[in-house]
Design a protein around this motif. Structure first.
Motif, PDB file in Angstrom:
ATOM      1  N   PHE A 177      64.916 108.109   0.667  1.00 49.76           N
ATOM      2  CA  PHE A 177      65.887 107.532   0.890  1.00 49.76           C
ATOM      3  C   PHE A 177      66.544 106.179   1.205  1.00 49.76           C
ATOM      4  O   PHE A 177      67.601 105.714   1.166  1.00 49.76           O
ATOM      5  N   LEU A 178      65.496 105.361   0.356  1.00 45.21           N
ATOM      6  CA  LEU A 178      66.004 104.374  -0.879  1.00 45.21           C
ATOM      7  C   LEU A 178      66.927 104.232  -1.675  1.00 45.21           C
ATOM      8  O   LEU A 178      67.688 103.196  -1.128  1.00 45.21           O
ATOM      9  N   GLN A 179      67.051 105.047  -2.905  1.00 39.36           N
ATOM     10  CA  GLN A 179      67.838 105.608  -3.443  1.00 39.36           C
ATOM     11  C   GLN A 179      69.336 105.317  -2.408  1.00 39.36           C
ATOM     12  O   GLN A 179      69.919 104.604  -2.926  1.00 39.36           O
ATOM     13  N   ARG A 180      69.318 105.859  -1.712  1.00 46.28           N
ATOM     14  CA  ARG A 180      70.699 106.294  -0.559  1.00 46.28           C
ATOM     15  C   ARG A 180      70.927 104.768  -0.166  1.00 46.28           C
ATOM     16  O   ARG A 180      72.184 104.198  -0.384  1.00 46.28           O
ATOM     17  N   GLU A 181      69.678 104.078   0.613  1.00 46.61           N
ATOM     18  CA  GLU A 181      69.745 103.212   1.144  1.00 46.61           C
ATOM     19  C   GLU A 181      70.600 102.027   0.391  1.00 46.61           C
ATOM     20  O   GLU A 181      71.377 101.214   0.221  1.00 46.61           O
ATOM     21  N   ILE A 182      70.141 102.451  -0.835  1.00 48.80           N
ATOM     22  CA  ILE A 182      70.125 100.942  -2.467  1.00 48.80           C
ATOM     23  C   ILE A 182      71.944 101.172  -2.262  1.00 48.80           C
ATOM     24  O   ILE A 182      72.394 100.023  -2.827  1.00 48.80           O
ATOM     25  N   SER A 183      72.408 102.202  -2.365  1.00 52.56           N
ATOM     26  CA  SER A 183      73.595 102.574  -2.881  1.00 52.56           C
ATOM     27  C   SER A 183      74.571 102.920  -1.936  1.00 52.56           C
ATOM     28  O   SER A 183      76.081 102.195  -2.697  1.00 52.56           O
ATOM     29  N   LEU A 184      74.266 102.243  -0.428  1.00 56.04           N
ATOM     30  CA  LEU A 184      75.169 102.466   0.583  1.00 56.04           C
ATOM     31  C   LEU A 184      75.254 100.341   0.740  1.00 56.04           C
ATOM     32  O   LEU A 184      76.130 100.268   0.959  1.00 56.04           O
ATOM     33  N   GLN A 185      75.223 100.055   0.009  1.00 55.70           N
ATOM     34  CA  GLN A 185      74.844  98.363  -0.423  1.00 55.70           C
ATOM     35  C   GLN A 185      75.899  98.018  -0.668  1.00 55.70           C
ATOM     36  O   GLN A 185      76.504  96.967  -0.582  1.00 55.70           O
ATOM     37  N   GLY A 186      76.366  98.994  -2.037  1.00 58.15           N
ATOM     38  CA  GLY A 186      77.740  98.830  -2.370  1.00 58.15           C
ATOM     39  C   GLY A 186      79.537  98.910  -1.889  1.00 58.15           C
ATOM     40  O   GLY A 186      80.435  98.888  -2.473  1.00 58.15           O
ATOM     41  N   GLU A 187      78.792  99.313  -0.544  1.00 64.69           N
ATOM     42  CA  GLU A 187      80.177  99.631  -0.036  1.00 64.69           C
ATOM     43  C   GLU A 187      80.881  99.016   0.000  1.00 64.69           C
ATOM     44  O   GLU A 187      80.622  97.620   0.935  1.00 64.69           O
ATOM     45  N   LYS A 188      82.769  98.828  -0.325  1.00 60.26           N
ATOM     46  CA  LYS A 188      83.748  98.343   0.533  1.00 60.26           C
ATOM     47  C   LYS A 188      84.482  98.355   1.222  1.00 60.26           C
ATOM     48  O   LYS A 188      84.788  99.556   0.840  1.00 60.26           O
ATOM     49  N   PRO A 189      84.479  98.252   2.655  1.00 61.61           N
ATOM     50  CA  PRO A 189      83.890  97.272   3.105  1.00 61.61           C
ATOM     51  C   PRO A 189      82.550  97.793   3.252  1.00 61.61           C
ATOM     52  O   PRO A 189      82.311  99.636   3.537  1.00 61.61           O
ATOM     53  N   TRP A 215      59.260 101.243  -2.452  1.00 62.99           N
ATOM     54  CA  TRP A 215      58.980 102.443  -2.271  1.00 62.99           C
ATOM     55  C   TRP A 215      57.918 102.653  -1.361  1.00 62.99           C
ATOM     56  O   TRP A 215      57.277 103.330  -0.185  1.00 62.99           O
ATOM     57  N   GLN A 216      56.400 101.618  -2.278  1.00 65.53           N
ATOM     58  CA  GLN A 216      55.599 102.060  -1.315  1.00 65.53           C
ATOM     59  C   GLN A 216      55.150 101.808   0.017  1.00 65.53           C
ATOM     60  O   GLN A 216      54.252 102.376   1.110  1.00 65.53           O
ATOM     61  N   ALA A 217      55.822 100.246  -0.149  1.00 63.41           N
ATOM     62  CA  ALA A 217      55.816  99.811   1.200  1.00 63.41           C
ATOM     63  C   ALA A 217      56.336 100.587   2.544  1.00 63.41           C
ATOM     64  O   ALA A 217      55.492 100.839   3.437  1.00 63.41           O
ATOM     65  N   VAL A 218      57.131 101.258   1.710  1.00 59.42           N
ATOM     66  CA  VAL A 218      58.050 101.784   3.071  1.00 59.42           C
ATOM     67  C   VAL A 218      57.191 103.300   3.095  1.00 59.42           C
ATOM     68  O   VAL A 218      57.457 103.698   4.517  1.00 59.42           O
ATOM     69  N   HIS A 219      57.066 103.929   2.234  1.00 63.44           N
ATOM     70  CA  HIS A 219      56.121 104.958   2.438  1.00 63.44           C
ATOM     71  C   HIS A 219      55.347 105.100   3.992  1.00 63.44           C
ATOM     72  O   HIS A 219      54.999 105.922   3.868  1.00 63.44           O
ATOM     73  N   LYS A 220      54.556 104.030   2.864  1.00 70.29           N
ATOM     74  CA  LYS A 220      53.264 103.033   4.258  1.00 70.29           C
ATOM     75  C   LYS A 220      53.625 103.977   5.466  1.00 70.29           C
ATOM     76  O   LYS A 220      52.817 104.090   6.013  1.00 70.29           O
ATOM     77  N   TYR A 221      53.799 102.940   6.224  1.00 70.21           N
ATOM     78  CA  TYR A 221      55.253 103.583   7.348  1.00 70.21           C
ATOM     79  C   TYR A 221      55.746 104.558   7.642  1.00 70.21           C
ATOM     80  O   TYR A 221      55.730 105.252   8.695  1.00 70.21           O
ATOM     81  N   ALA A 222      56.443 104.671   6.788  1.00 74.91           N
ATOM     82  CA  ALA A 222      57.075 106.356   7.049  1.00 74.91           C
ATOM     83  C   ALA A 222      56.583 107.716   7.013  1.00 74.91           C
ATOM     84  O   ALA A 222      57.031 108.462   7.114  1.00 74.91           O
ATOM     85  N   SER A 223      55.477 107.759   6.402  1.00 76.95           N
ATOM     86  CA  SER A 223      54.916 108.839   6.280  1.00 76.95           C
ATOM     87  C   SER A 223      54.012 108.589   7.010  1.00 76.95           C
ATOM     88  O   SER A 223      52.424 109.405   7.605  1.00 76.95           O
ATOM     89  N   ASP A 224      53.377 107.491   8.246  1.00 77.26           N
ATOM     90  CA  ASP A 224      52.527 107.092   9.329  1.00 77.26           C
ATOM     91  C   ASP A 224      53.142 108.720  10.523  1.00 77.26           C
ATOM     92  O   ASP A 224      53.987 107.860  11.119  1.00 77.26           O
ATOM     93  N   HIS A 225      52.075 109.325  11.107  1.00 73.14           N
ATOM     94  CA  HIS A 225      53.000 110.294  11.401  1.00 73.14           C
ATOM     95  C   HIS A 225      52.624 109.592  13.241  1.00 73.14           C
ATOM     96  O   HIS A 225      53.743 109.258  13.296  1.00 73.14           O
ATOM     97  N   GLU A 226      51.647 108.663  13.502  1.00 77.04           N
ATOM     98  CA  GLU A 226      51.993 107.492  14.758  1.00 77.04           C
ATOM     99  C   GLU A 226      53.265 106.252  15.007  1.00 77.04           C
ATOM    100  O   GLU A 226      53.328 106.665  16.294  1.00 77.04           O
ATOM    101  N   GLU A 236      56.268 111.465  -0.132  1.00 83.31           N
ATOM    102  CA  GLU A 236      56.965 110.546  -0.944  1.00 83.31           C
ATOM    103  C   GLU A 236      58.388 111.006  -1.973  1.00 83.31           C
ATOM    104  O   GLU A 236      59.100 110.072  -2.234  1.00 83.31           O
ATOM    105  N   GLU A 237      58.601 111.771  -2.041  1.00 81.30           N
ATOM    106  CA  GLU A 237      60.201 112.217  -2.386  1.00 81.30           C
ATOM    107  C   GLU A 237      61.511 111.749  -1.798  1.00 81.30           C
ATOM    108  O   GLU A 237      61.973 111.268  -1.380  1.00 81.30           O
ATOM    109  N   ASP A 238      60.976 112.339  -0.155  1.00 83.96           N
ATOM    110  CA  ASP A 238      61.194 111.856   1.015  1.00 83.96           C
ATOM    111  C   ASP A 238      62.125 109.785   0.885  1.00 83.96           C
ATOM    112  O   ASP A 238      62.678 109.567   1.068  1.00 83.96           O
TER     113      ASP A 238
END
Length: 170
Positions: A48-60, A19-30, A42-44
């Motif tokens: 986002f990461l929780q949603r993406e991690i949950s989608l990893q378990g989709e079948k298919p 999350w911290q590495a993602v937040h570094k670019y996801a919080s950068d306006h540029e 930070e909450e956003d």
């Protein structure tokens, strides 16, 4: 098969500790100025990461948001994704976003090329597309490098972003 490996990169599933590495670019306006999200709180980013991690378990599994890391030091430098949009027509879409510290070094081209290859070879897709705002020149230059062609403009495709270019891989 995930993870994907290129000459300089490893593309892997996200984990909560990213999350911290993602937040570094996801919080950068540029970084996010041409995207449909952000700048993130930070909450956003955590949501986002929780949603993406949950989608990893989709079948298919239909959605692959992958953390892009450098092979050498293994820092997370961005995201590259492919999503199956229409199973009947075997159509998918791609997208990417990178920490600006790693712009202009060919990482986006290298990563997205691997994802497109995965889409055709492993997911059996027939057509893969991407959208890009016309003023996002750097991003628009990546897509032809991987064999995509601009087909046109999608007017009012998103409420926040008007007139993105449509690129397709043939």
């Amino acid at each position: 098969m995930i993870p994907l490996e290129t000459q300089r990169l490893i593309l892997r599933d996200f984990v909560e500790s990213d999350w911290q590495a993602v937040h570094k670019y996801a919080s950068d306006h540029e970084v996010v100025r041409y995207l449909t999200f952000g700048p993130n709180s930070e909450e956003d980013t955590k949501n986002f990461l929780q949603r993406e991690i949950s989608l990893q378990g989709e079948k298919p599994r239909q959605h692959f948001a992958l953390a892009v890391t450098l092979k050498a030091q293994k820092p997370l430098i961005g995201i590259c994704r492919i999503s199956v949009k229409d199973t009947g027509n075997k159509t998918g879409s791609i997208g990417y976003c990178f920490n600006k510290q790693f712009w202009g070094q060919g990482y986006a081209t290298e990563a997205i090329k691997a994802v497109v290859s995965y889409g055709f070879q492993e997911l059996g897709l027939h057509r893969i597309f991407a959208t890009c705002r016309p003023e996002n020149i750097a991003s628009a230059q990546v897509l032809p490098k991987i064999g995509m062609q601009q087909e046109g403009y999608l007017r009012e495709h998103h409420q926040k972003i008007n007139y993105p270019k449509l690129f397709v891989h043939l």
